[in-house]
Every structure is written in structure tokens, then in C-alpha cells.
Motif scaffolding. Structure first.
Motif, PDB file in Angstrom:
ATOM      1  N   ALA A  94       0.718  -1.086  -0.039  1.00 35.47           N
ATOM      2  CA  ALA A  94      -0.035  -0.212  -0.304  1.00 35.47           C
ATOM      3  C   ALA A  94       1.047   1.147  -0.215  1.00 35.47           C
ATOM      4  O   ALA A  94       1.842   1.394   1.230  1.00 35.47           O
ATOM      5  N   TYR A  95       0.430   2.092  -0.744  1.00 38.20           N
ATOM      6  CA  TYR A  95       0.839   3.423  -0.952  1.00 38.20           C
ATOM      7  C   TYR A  95       0.322   4.524  -1.208  1.00 38.20           C
ATOM      8  O   TYR A  95      -1.086   4.166  -1.645  1.00 38.20           O
ATOM      9  N   HIS A  96       0.691   5.738  -1.000  1.00 37.77           N
ATOM     10  CA  HIS A  96      -0.316   7.354  -1.845  1.00 37.77           C
ATOM     11  C   HIS A  96      -0.468   7.043  -3.080  1.00 37.77           C
ATOM     12  O   HIS A  96       0.461   6.815  -4.257  1.00 37.77           O
ATOM     13  N   GLU A 102       4.149   4.734  -7.964  1.00 35.68           N
ATOM     14  CA  GLU A 102       2.178   4.515  -9.573  1.00 35.68           C
ATOM     15  C   GLU A 102       2.548   5.819  -9.907  1.00 35.68           C
ATOM     16  O   GLU A 102       1.951   5.595 -11.261  1.00 35.68           O
ATOM     17  N   ILE A 103       3.051   6.400 -10.528  1.00 35.62           N
ATOM     18  CA  ILE A 103       2.866   7.617 -11.672  1.00 35.62           C
ATOM     19  C   ILE A 103       4.124   7.657 -12.463  1.00 35.62           C
ATOM     20  O   ILE A 103       3.885   7.929 -13.442  1.00 35.62           O
ATOM     21  N   HIS A 104       5.392   7.062 -11.593  1.00 29.07           N
ATOM     22  CA  HIS A 104       6.583   7.276 -12.552  1.00 29.07           C
ATOM     23  C   HIS A 104       7.011   6.581 -13.157  1.00 29.07           C
ATOM     24  O   HIS A 104       8.956   6.835 -14.081  1.00 29.07           O
ATOM     25  N   GLU A 105       6.772   5.338 -13.043  1.00 25.04           N
ATOM     26  CA  GLU A 105       7.786   3.574 -13.334  1.00 25.04           C
ATOM     27  C   GLU A 105       7.305   2.912 -13.930  1.00 25.04           C
ATOM     28  O   GLU A 105       7.577   2.174 -13.569  1.00 25.04           O
ATOM     29  N   GLN A 106       6.601   3.465 -14.910  1.00 15.10           N
ATOM     30  CA  GLN A 106       5.612   2.659 -16.121  1.00 15.10           C
ATOM     31  C   GLN A 106       5.432   1.140 -14.889  1.00 15.10           C
ATOM     32  O   GLN A 106       5.705   0.809 -16.342  1.00 15.10           O
ATOM     33  N   GLY A 121      -5.552   6.377   0.466  1.00 17.36           N
ATOM     34  CA  GLY A 121      -6.138   7.787   1.563  1.00 17.36           C
ATOM     35  C   GLY A 121      -6.348   8.305  -0.449  1.00 17.36           C
ATOM     36  O   GLY A 121      -6.487   8.171  -1.220  1.00 17.36           O
ATOM     37  N   ASP A 122      -6.221   9.338   0.118  1.00 13.15           N
ATOM     38  CA  ASP A 122      -7.027  10.567  -1.441  1.00 13.15           C
ATOM     39  C   ASP A 122      -5.694  11.132  -1.784  1.00 13.15           C
ATOM     40  O   ASP A 122      -4.405  11.862  -0.871  1.00 13.15           O
ATOM     41  N   LYS A 123      -5.852  11.667  -2.685  1.00 10.84           N
ATOM     42  CA  LYS A 123      -4.621  12.105  -3.417  1.00 10.84           C
ATOM     43  C   LYS A 123      -4.480  13.417  -3.713  1.00 10.84           C
ATOM     44  O   LYS A 123      -2.871  14.003  -3.203  1.00 10.84           O
ATOM     45  N   LEU A 142       3.709  -1.284   4.149  1.00 11.02           N
ATOM     46  CA  LEU A 142       3.261   0.151   3.966  1.00 11.02           C
ATOM     47  C   LEU A 142       3.898   0.523   3.569  1.00 11.02           C
ATOM     48  O   LEU A 142       5.225   0.552   3.852  1.00 11.02           O
ATOM     49  N   LEU A 143       4.625   1.341   1.822  1.00 10.06           N
ATOM     50  CA  LEU A 143       5.445   2.300   1.858  1.00 10.06           C
ATOM     51  C   LEU A 143       5.093   3.888   1.672  1.00 10.06           C
ATOM     52  O   LEU A 143       4.343   4.127   2.498  1.00 10.06           O
TER      53      LEU A 143
END
Length: 364
Positions: A94-96, A102-106, A121-123, A142-143
Motif C-alpha cells: 500500500a502507498y499514496h 505509481e505515477i513515474h515508473e511505467q 487515502g486521497d491524492k 506500507l510505503l
């Protein structure tokens, strides 16, 4: 195309910059090697005095048993999560929602390791203890990213970190720290790196963020964990025959800048205050908690670009080379304070921001 690059070109024409530690030229590497003897032996496939001494040095600084030097944080963090998943026997972490993985590593975590990410959680805000309580999934790890870069570098209260750490240990959940900017948050928390890291089972730190080395990262934790990370490092192709250019520069700039993090933090707070006095400009957070924050403009991107270009040409000072559009009437950029900020007097900065304020009002 030329119009899109106008801000970048105007920025390049300035002689003075507010943020960072200076241009990333070959000079950065040459300076780091200035006092290195010609007969200094290289590391070879992760072994040798030069790499082992640096790993031990940073492990001690972080308060961890051992540490391994990696060519990139992307590699180090995917490996860390893989190890904890294998140990737990569950391929869920789990992480944000705006975590780097999630968004930078393809989708590297998914494609290379078949690990499922639970977005917690919420972004638009930090992960809170209640988010973890409400997890209805069994996770291995958890990260937490400190600070949370994509929302302006925000940080939770230290008491929240302690509560999350205690809860994870009670539940048998491994807690990993994305500490790419760990060094930069020490002045805000008024804690040592070791005090913060003792809350986490494993830790990653970067040597090209606030430290501003060439590249490289450290992954630290228990010996059994780091020994496994060396195996995965080889599997990922990260066990280069020699990493000494990265190690030497990391060590050199660590020594040069680790003691300046408080100075950078105070500079960021002073600069954010100046931005927040300008019409149509605000920072996130309003008062920074590290040396970095986001600057938001309440005008269309093309209008803000025109304002900044005029300011650059009038002052010969560059603020940013880019803007990110959030919607048709808003844009932002990220600023990180380093050595360059200390070159400016308070008077010069006040004049700069008075001009920015005037130009923003004229465009409103």
C-alpha cells in the motif's frame, strides 16, 4: 513549438538562479574527484573499500544495521517491496496514490514483480492513521514518502509517524520509507535521521536530490534484508562492474551539504513568504516543511509564462524553466532551495517579487 519553449529559453538566458545548487555540468563530477588520488582502487561488482566504507557510513548515519548502494532509487524501492512481499507471502503493498512507484515508473512494480498496489487515502492529502485502520486488504508492506512530493512536499506530524509505525509492527506489516528527501526534512522534525529511520523496517535515500550528487541511492535495513537486496540488484542489472563515480560524488556532496539542510529550510520559508505576497500566487504548503514546495499561479499558463519572461529579462534572474498546467486558469511549478539562494540579498529578492507582483496584477 518555439512558443512552447519560450519560457525555457528565457530561463537559460538568465545569469542568476534562485533555486538549486547550480547547473548540472561535468564540473560537478570534476569537483568531487578533485582530491581523489589517482591510485584509489575502484569497487568491483559491489565489493571493495570505496563502496563498503560508504555503505557503512550511511548505514550508521541512518541508524540501520547495513546498507547497499544502488544506481537508482527506482531499482532500490521495487526491490525493497519485493523482498518484504516474499517474506510475508503476499504480493500486496500500500502507498499514496501519487507515490513515485505509481505515477513515474511505467508500472514497473506490477510488470517486473507482479505486485499489486493498494492506493491508500486521497491524492490531495497525506496518508492518515485512519486510512490504515480502514484497510480491508492484507498487505505485506506500507510505503510512506517523506515528504510527499507531488502535493508540495507535505509532512505528517511526527506523532502520526510514531502511531503508524507502532500499528504496523503490531499488525506484522513492514514499513518502508521512501526517503528520497529524508535529509531535507530533518530541520523541520528536529530529529536525527536515525531517530526517524528507527520507525521504519527499511529506508531508501537519494544522493541527487538535496545532496545533488551525480546519481545513486542507498537502501538500508537489517542484514538479511540487504543481503537479499544484493541478489535482486544483480538480477535487475544494477550490479555494475564499478559504481565509484556515483559513490565518490555522493560522499563528497553529502559532506558538503548535509550540514546546510537547516539553511535551505529557512531559505524555503523566506522565499515562500515572498511568493505568497504576490497577487495571484500561493505556495503549497503555505509554509514549507523542507527545502522544497510548489508555487501555484491563478492565471492561465500562457499568461504566467509571459509574466515570468518579462521578469527574467528585467532582472536577469530565473525562477523556473517550466510550468505545469492544472486547468485553463491555473498552473504551478516545484522549487527546491540549495546553495544558490544564499547569493541573493533580501533587498534584491524584495525588488524581484515586487516586480512579479506588479506583472501578475497587470495580467489579472
Amino acid at each position: 513549438m518555439a512558443e512552447k519553449n519560450a519560457l525555457l529559453e528565457a530561463f537559460r538566458q538568465t545569469d542568476y538562479r534562485i533555486a538549486g545548487n547550480g547547473k548540472r555540468t561535468i564540473r560537478v563530477l570534476k569537483e568531487a574527484f578533485r582530491n581523489i588520488e589517482d591510485d584509489t582502487e575502484s569497487d568491483i561488482y559491489g565489493k571493495g573499500k570505496i563502496i563498503e566504507e560508504f555503505q557503512n557510513k550511511i548505514a550508521t548515519y541512518l541508524g540501520k544495521e547495513t546498507a547497499v548502494f544502488f544506481p537508482s532509487g527506482t531499482m532500490a524501492q521495487q526491490i525493497a517491496l519485493r523482498i518484504w512481499c516474499d517474506e510475508k507471502g503476499s504480493k500486496k503493498v500500500a502507498y499514496h496514490p501519487l507515490c513515485h512507484l505509481e505515477i513515474h515508473e511505467q508500472e514497473g512494480l506490477k510488470e517486473l514483480h507482479h505486485i499489486e498496489a493498494i492506493l491508500l487515502g486521497d491524492k490531495e492529502r497525506l496518508i492518515e492513521l485512519e486510512d490504515i485502520y480502514e484497510l480491508d486488504e492484507t498487505i505485506s508492506c506500507l510505503l510512506l514518502e517523506l515528504p510527499q512530493r507531488e502535493i508540495g512536499g507535505q509532512l505528517p506530524p511526527y506523532e502520526t509517524l510514531e502511531a503508524i509505525s507502532a500499528y504496523c509492527r503490531k499488525q506484522g506489516i513492514k514499513l518502508h520509507l521512501d526517503g528520497a528527501r529524508l535529509f531535507e526534512i530533518l530541520p523541520y522534525y528536529q530529529k536525527s535521521a536515525a531517530e526517524i529511520c528507527q520507525l521504519f523496517d527499511s529506508v531508501y535515500v537519494s544522493f541527487y536530490k538535496g545532496i545533488d550528487g551525480i546519481a545513486g541511492a542507498i537502501l538500508a535495513g537489517p542484514k538479511a534484508f540487504t543481503e537479499q537486496s544484493k541478489v535482486w540488484k544483480r538480477r535487475h542489472g544494477g550490479d555494475l562492474i564499478s559504481l565509484y563515480p556515483y559513490i565518490v560524488s555522493s560522499d563528497y556532496y553529502f559532506e558538503q551539504r548535509i550540514g546546510k539542510m537547516g539553511q535551505y529550510y529557512e531559505g524555503a520559508k523566506a522565499l515562500a513568504q515572498l511568493f505568497n505576497q504576490c497577487h495571484g500566487v500561493s505556495t503549497r504548503p503555505v509554509e514549507p516543511v523542507s527545502n522544497m514546495f510548489h508555487v501555484h499561479f491563478s492565471l492561465p499558463k500562457e499568461k504566467v509564462e509571459a509574466v515570468l519572461i518579462e521578469v527574467y529579462q528585467a532582472t536577469n534572474i530565473g525562477l523556473t524553466s517550466y510550468l505545469v498546467e492544472t486547468d485553463e486558469n491555473h498552473c504551478y511549478y516545484e522549487v527546491s532551495i540549495g546553495d544558490l539562494y544564499s547569493n541573493f540579498s533580501r533587498e534584491a529578492l524584495v525588488e524581484l517579487f515586487q516586480l512579479l507582483d506588479e506583472k501578475m496584477k497587470a495580467q489579472a
